[in-house]
Design a protein around this motif. Structure first.
Motif, PDB file in Angstrom:
ATOM      1  N   LEU A  42      85.072  -6.465  25.059  1.00  0.00           N
ATOM      2  CA  LEU A  42      86.160  -7.256  25.653  1.00  0.00           C
ATOM      3  C   LEU A  42      87.171  -6.357  26.360  1.00  0.00           C
ATOM      4  O   LEU A  42      87.705  -6.722  27.421  1.00  0.00           O
ATOM      5  CB  LEU A  42      86.849  -8.106  24.575  1.00  0.00           C
ATOM      6  CG  LEU A  42      85.980  -9.219  23.972  1.00  0.00           C
ATOM      7  CD1 LEU A  42      86.687  -9.867  22.786  1.00  0.00           C
ATOM      8  CD2 LEU A  42      85.624 -10.282  25.018  1.00  0.00           C
ATOM      9  N   ILE A  43      87.416  -5.179  25.800  1.00  0.00           N
ATOM     10  CA  ILE A  43      88.344  -4.240  26.446  1.00  0.00           C
ATOM     11  C   ILE A  43      87.741  -3.749  27.766  1.00  0.00           C
ATOM     12  O   ILE A  43      88.419  -3.663  28.787  1.00  0.00           O
ATOM     13  CB  ILE A  43      88.691  -3.065  25.497  1.00  0.00           C
ATOM     14  CG1 ILE A  43      89.541  -3.582  24.329  1.00  0.00           C
ATOM     15  CG2 ILE A  43      89.407  -1.947  26.243  1.00  0.00           C
ATOM     16  CD1 ILE A  43      89.771  -2.579  23.212  1.00  0.00           C
ATOM     17  N   ALA A  44      86.432  -3.441  27.737  1.00  0.00           N
ATOM     18  CA  ALA A  44      85.779  -2.940  28.953  1.00  0.00           C
ATOM     19  C   ALA A  44      85.785  -3.984  30.066  1.00  0.00           C
ATOM     20  O   ALA A  44      85.843  -3.649  31.241  1.00  0.00           O
ATOM     21  CB  ALA A  44      84.348  -2.508  28.623  1.00  0.00           C
ATOM     22  N   LYS A  45      85.715  -5.263  29.697  1.00  0.00           N
ATOM     23  CA  LYS A  45      85.651  -6.338  30.699  1.00  0.00           C
ATOM     24  C   LYS A  45      87.021  -6.961  30.978  1.00  0.00           C
ATOM     25  O   LYS A  45      87.109  -8.007  31.619  1.00  0.00           O
ATOM     26  CB  LYS A  45      84.700  -7.454  30.214  1.00  0.00           C
ATOM     27  CG  LYS A  45      83.284  -6.999  29.960  1.00  0.00           C
ATOM     28  CD  LYS A  45      82.567  -6.724  31.258  1.00  0.00           C
ATOM     29  CE  LYS A  45      81.151  -6.225  30.995  1.00  0.00           C
ATOM     30  NZ  LYS A  45      80.455  -5.821  32.213  1.00  0.00           N
ATOM     31  N   MET A  46      88.067  -6.358  30.438  1.00  0.00           N
ATOM     32  CA  MET A  46      89.424  -6.912  30.586  1.00  0.00           C
ATOM     33  C   MET A  46      89.850  -7.000  32.044  1.00  0.00           C
ATOM     34  O   MET A  46      89.599  -6.099  32.825  1.00  0.00           O
ATOM     35  CB  MET A  46      90.391  -5.975  29.843  1.00  0.00           C
ATOM     36  CG  MET A  46      91.829  -6.331  29.972  1.00  0.00           C
ATOM     37  SD  MET A  46      92.256  -7.582  28.779  1.00  0.00           S
ATOM     38  CE  MET A  46      92.178  -6.594  27.293  1.00  0.00           C
ATOM     39  N   ASN A  47      90.480  -8.091  32.407  1.00  0.00           N
ATOM     40  CA  ASN A  47      91.161  -8.171  33.700  1.00  0.00           C
ATOM     41  C   ASN A  47      92.384  -9.090  33.549  1.00  0.00           C
ATOM     42  O   ASN A  47      92.616  -9.659  32.468  1.00  0.00           O
ATOM     43  CB  ASN A  47      90.203  -8.653  34.799  1.00  0.00           C
ATOM     44  CG  ASN A  47      89.639 -10.034  34.491  1.00  0.00           C
ATOM     45  OD1 ASN A  47      90.298 -10.866  33.860  1.00  0.00           O
ATOM     46  ND2 ASN A  47      88.414 -10.278  34.923  1.00  0.00           N
ATOM     47  N   LEU A  54      92.282  -4.370  20.985  1.00  0.00           N
ATOM     48  CA  LEU A  54      92.195  -5.388  22.031  1.00  0.00           C
ATOM     49  C   LEU A  54      93.590  -5.926  22.356  1.00  0.00           C
ATOM     50  O   LEU A  54      93.939  -6.150  23.513  1.00  0.00           O
ATOM     51  CB  LEU A  54      91.279  -6.531  21.565  1.00  0.00           C
ATOM     52  CG  LEU A  54      91.108  -7.684  22.551  1.00  0.00           C
ATOM     53  CD1 LEU A  54      90.468  -7.214  23.850  1.00  0.00           C
ATOM     54  CD2 LEU A  54      90.240  -8.800  21.948  1.00  0.00           C
ATOM     55  N   ARG A  55      94.388  -6.061  21.330  1.00  0.00           N
ATOM     56  CA  ARG A  55      95.743  -6.571  21.523  1.00  0.00           C
ATOM     57  C   ARG A  55      96.561  -5.603  22.377  1.00  0.00           C
ATOM     58  O   ARG A  55      97.229  -6.004  23.324  1.00  0.00           O
ATOM     59  CB  ARG A  55      96.402  -6.740  20.145  1.00  0.00           C
ATOM     60  CG  ARG A  55      97.667  -7.512  20.210  1.00  0.00           C
ATOM     61  CD  ARG A  55      98.195  -7.795  18.822  1.00  0.00           C
ATOM     62  NE  ARG A  55      99.530  -8.350  18.912  1.00  0.00           N
ATOM     63  CZ  ARG A  55     100.252  -8.699  17.870  1.00  0.00           C
ATOM     64  NH1 ARG A  55      99.762  -8.554  16.665  1.00  0.00           N
ATOM     65  NH2 ARG A  55     101.465  -9.186  18.031  1.00  0.00           N
ATOM     66  N   SER A  56      96.447  -4.339  22.071  1.00  0.00           N
ATOM     67  CA  SER A  56      97.255  -3.380  22.816  1.00  0.00           C
ATOM     68  C   SER A  56      96.717  -3.221  24.248  1.00  0.00           C
ATOM     69  O   SER A  56      97.496  -3.067  25.196  1.00  0.00           O
ATOM     70  CB  SER A  56      97.314  -2.071  22.020  1.00  0.00           C
ATOM     71  OG  SER A  56      96.836  -1.013  22.732  1.00  0.00           O
ATOM     72  N   ALA A  57      95.387  -3.313  24.436  1.00  0.00           N
ATOM     73  CA  ALA A  57      94.830  -3.225  25.794  1.00  0.00           C
ATOM     74  C   ALA A  57      95.239  -4.444  26.630  1.00  0.00           C
ATOM     75  O   ALA A  57      95.559  -4.318  27.820  1.00  0.00           O
ATOM     76  CB  ALA A  57      93.307  -3.108  25.723  1.00  0.00           C
ATOM     77  N   SER A  58      95.246  -5.622  26.015  1.00  0.00           N
ATOM     78  CA  SER A  58      95.640  -6.828  26.747  1.00  0.00           C
ATOM     79  C   SER A  58      97.111  -6.747  27.147  1.00  0.00           C
ATOM     80  O   SER A  58      97.487  -7.058  28.280  1.00  0.00           O
ATOM     81  CB  SER A  58      95.478  -8.087  25.883  1.00  0.00           C
ATOM     82  OG  SER A  58      94.309  -8.059  25.140  1.00  0.00           O
ATOM     83  N   LEU A  59      97.924  -6.314  26.197  1.00  0.00           N
ATOM     84  CA  LEU A  59      99.362  -6.234  26.455  1.00  0.00           C
ATOM     85  C   LEU A  59      99.655  -5.277  27.614  1.00  0.00           C
ATOM     86  O   LEU A  59     100.493  -5.570  28.477  1.00  0.00           O
ATOM     87  CB  LEU A  59     100.084  -5.772  25.169  1.00  0.00           C
ATOM     88  CG  LEU A  59     101.602  -5.875  25.176  1.00  0.00           C
ATOM     89  CD1 LEU A  59     102.067  -7.284  25.484  1.00  0.00           C
ATOM     90  CD2 LEU A  59     102.189  -5.410  23.842  1.00  0.00           C
TER      91      LEU A  59
END
Lengths: 255, 255
Positions: free
Chosen positions: A181-186, A205-210
C-alpha cells in the motif's frame, strides 16, 4: 611520499599545461572505469576492494536465504487437500467451497489460531473455522499466504488481507500488505489509506499517508474521501490540521 | 578542467616541495576517512555513492528474506505432537519413541516422501514410516530440519544427515551438511570425506577434499584412511594419482 604521477604533473606544470599534462591529474575509477579528478574522488583502493568483498558476501547470504525460503515454502493445501485436518469457511459466502488447511501450519503462523486450536474450543472439535466478513477469494489467498508467504495483491486485496493479518495476528502478512500500500500510495488514496491505517494500527502506512497529505494541503478539502472522513472520524481530520500547523510553527521557529 | 587542489600543488612544485605542498596531492577516502595518494585511488565519488546505495538495498533484501524465513519456519512437531498424522520410527532402535510428523510437511520437503504418501503404499495406510540404519537422535534431527531448515551439527551428525538427505532427496539438507563438512575440512578428514563424497554424490565436497589431498601428496600414504581406501575403493585412489599427475603435466606444459 609524493605520488609518482602527480610528481610528473607538477614538473610539467612549470612549462605551462597542455592536454597531456592534465592527464597526469586524472585517475581511472576501478568501478565504472571512467576518468575522474581529485575533486571527484571517492574511496581508496583498499576500501574499494573491501567493499567488493563485502558485496560478494551479502550476495552469497541472499542466495542462501532465498534457497532457505524456497525450502521452507509449503505447497498450497488446495493443491493436495487429502492430508488436511481442518477447513476454513467464509460464513458470508454460503456457496463457497470450504478451504482445506493443516492445524499445525495455522498454529505455527498465528497466535490466534494457536489459542483456538490448542485449547478445546468449538473449532478444534468440529474441524471447521468459520470466518466472517471475508470473501472466498480473500480467504483462499490468506490461507495460501500462511503456506507460501506470497499473495497476488492489488489495492483491494492488500487491504482485505491486512485486515485478516490484524485479526489473526499474522504480522508478516500485515507488513507485506502495508509495504504494498505504501508503494502504491498516491494523493487520491492518501486519505483513505490514512483512515485505514488508523483503524488497523499500521504505523508505517499511517505516517506515509500523512506525508502525502501534508504535501498537498491546499487540495485537502477537494480529496474525494475528505468529506467522508470528516463525517466518520473528525478527530483524524483534526490530527491532520494539528500536524500541519505544528510543522509550520517548527519551520518558522528555525528562522 | 584542471582539478583545483592539483593546480595549487603544481604551482607549489615550481619552488620546491614541502610537506604542506605534498598535502595537495593527498585525498581523504570517503569510506575509511584515511588519507591516500593517486597511486592508491579506488573509485570516483559517484561510484562510491552508488555502491553505498546498492549495499543498503542488499541489506534491506537480507532483512526481508530473514523475516520471511522466520515466518515460514514451522515449530518442531515434537513440541506439539497432537496434530501429527504420521510417525517415523528408527527400526534399528527398538527402544526409541516414534517421532511425530505431518504428512503435508514431509510431502512438501521430499519427493521420496511425496511418492510414498501420495500413493496408496503401506506407510500411508499404517501412518508409520520405518527408517533403517539410523539412530533416534539422527532421525529426530532430520525431521526437525524439515520443519526449521536448521540442525545442530558436528562432523558425525553432518554425515548422518547428509545420508538421509541423499536417500530422501532433500537437496537443501544435503547442501547444508556439505557446506559444514567443507568448512571443517582438514588433512586428517580429507580422504574419508573424499570417499564419503564419492559414495553420496557430493560434487563440492569431493572437489574440496581432493584439493586438500593434492596439496599434501607427500603425506598421502601416511593418512590413516589411505590403506582403507586402497582396500575398499582402489579406483578412487587411482583417480587421486591421475589428477595429481595430470596437474603436474599441465604445470610443466606452461613453461
Amino acid at each position: 611520499m609524493l605520488p609518482r604521477r602527480c610528481t610528473a604533473s607538477a614538473a610539467a606544470g612549470q612549462t605551462g599545461s597542455s592536454d597531456s599534462d592534465l592527464d597526469e591529474f586524472i585517475m581511472r575509477c576501478l568501478s565504472c572505469e571512467e576518468q575522474y579528478d581529485m575533486m571527484d574522488s571517492g574511496t581508496c583502493r583498499e576500501c574499494y576492494q573491501e567493499a567488493n568483498e563485502a558485496e560478494e558476501e551479502l550476495r552469497l547470504e541472499i542466495d542462501d536465504l532465498k534457497s532457505k525460503v524456497s525450502f521452507l515454502t509449503l505447497s498450497s493445501p488446495t493443491l493436495n487437500p487429502s492430508t488436511a485436518d481442518i477447513v476454513l469457511v467464509p460464513v458470508d459466502d454460503s456457496d463457497a467451497t470450504p478451504i482445506p488447511a493443516h492445524k499445525h501450519v495455522l498454529v505455527s503462523r498465528s497466535p490466534v489460531f494457536n489459542a483456538m486450536l490448542e485449547n478445546d474450543m468449538e473449532e478444534r472439535r468440529s474441524g471447521t473455522i468459520k470466518i466472517s466478513d471475508v470473501s472466498h477469494d480473500t480467504l483462499r489467498a490468506f490461507v495460501n499466504y500462511l503456506y507460501t508467504a506470497e499473495a497476488p495483491l492489488d489495492n483491494q486485496m492488500a487491504c482485505n488481507l491486512l485486515v485478516l493479518g490484524e485479526k489473526y495476528q499474522v504480522k508478516h502478512l500485515k507488513t507485506y500488505c502495508e509495504k504494498y500500500l505504501i508503494a502504491k500510495m498516491n494523493w487520491n488514496r492518501a486519505i483513505a489509506n490514512y483512515a485505514f491505517a488508523y483503524q488497523y494500527n499500521c504505523k508505517q502506512l499511517r505516517s506515509a499517508s500523512l506525508a502525502v497529505i501534508l504535501d498537498k494541503m491546499d487540495s485537502l478539502t477537494q480529496n474525494e474521501y475528505y468529506a467522508e472522513l470528516v463525517d466518520t472520524n473528525p478527530r483524524l481530520v483534526v490530527e491532520i490540521y494539528e500536524t500541519y500547523i505544528g510543522k509550520q510553527l517548527n519551520t518558522a521557529g528555525t528562522f
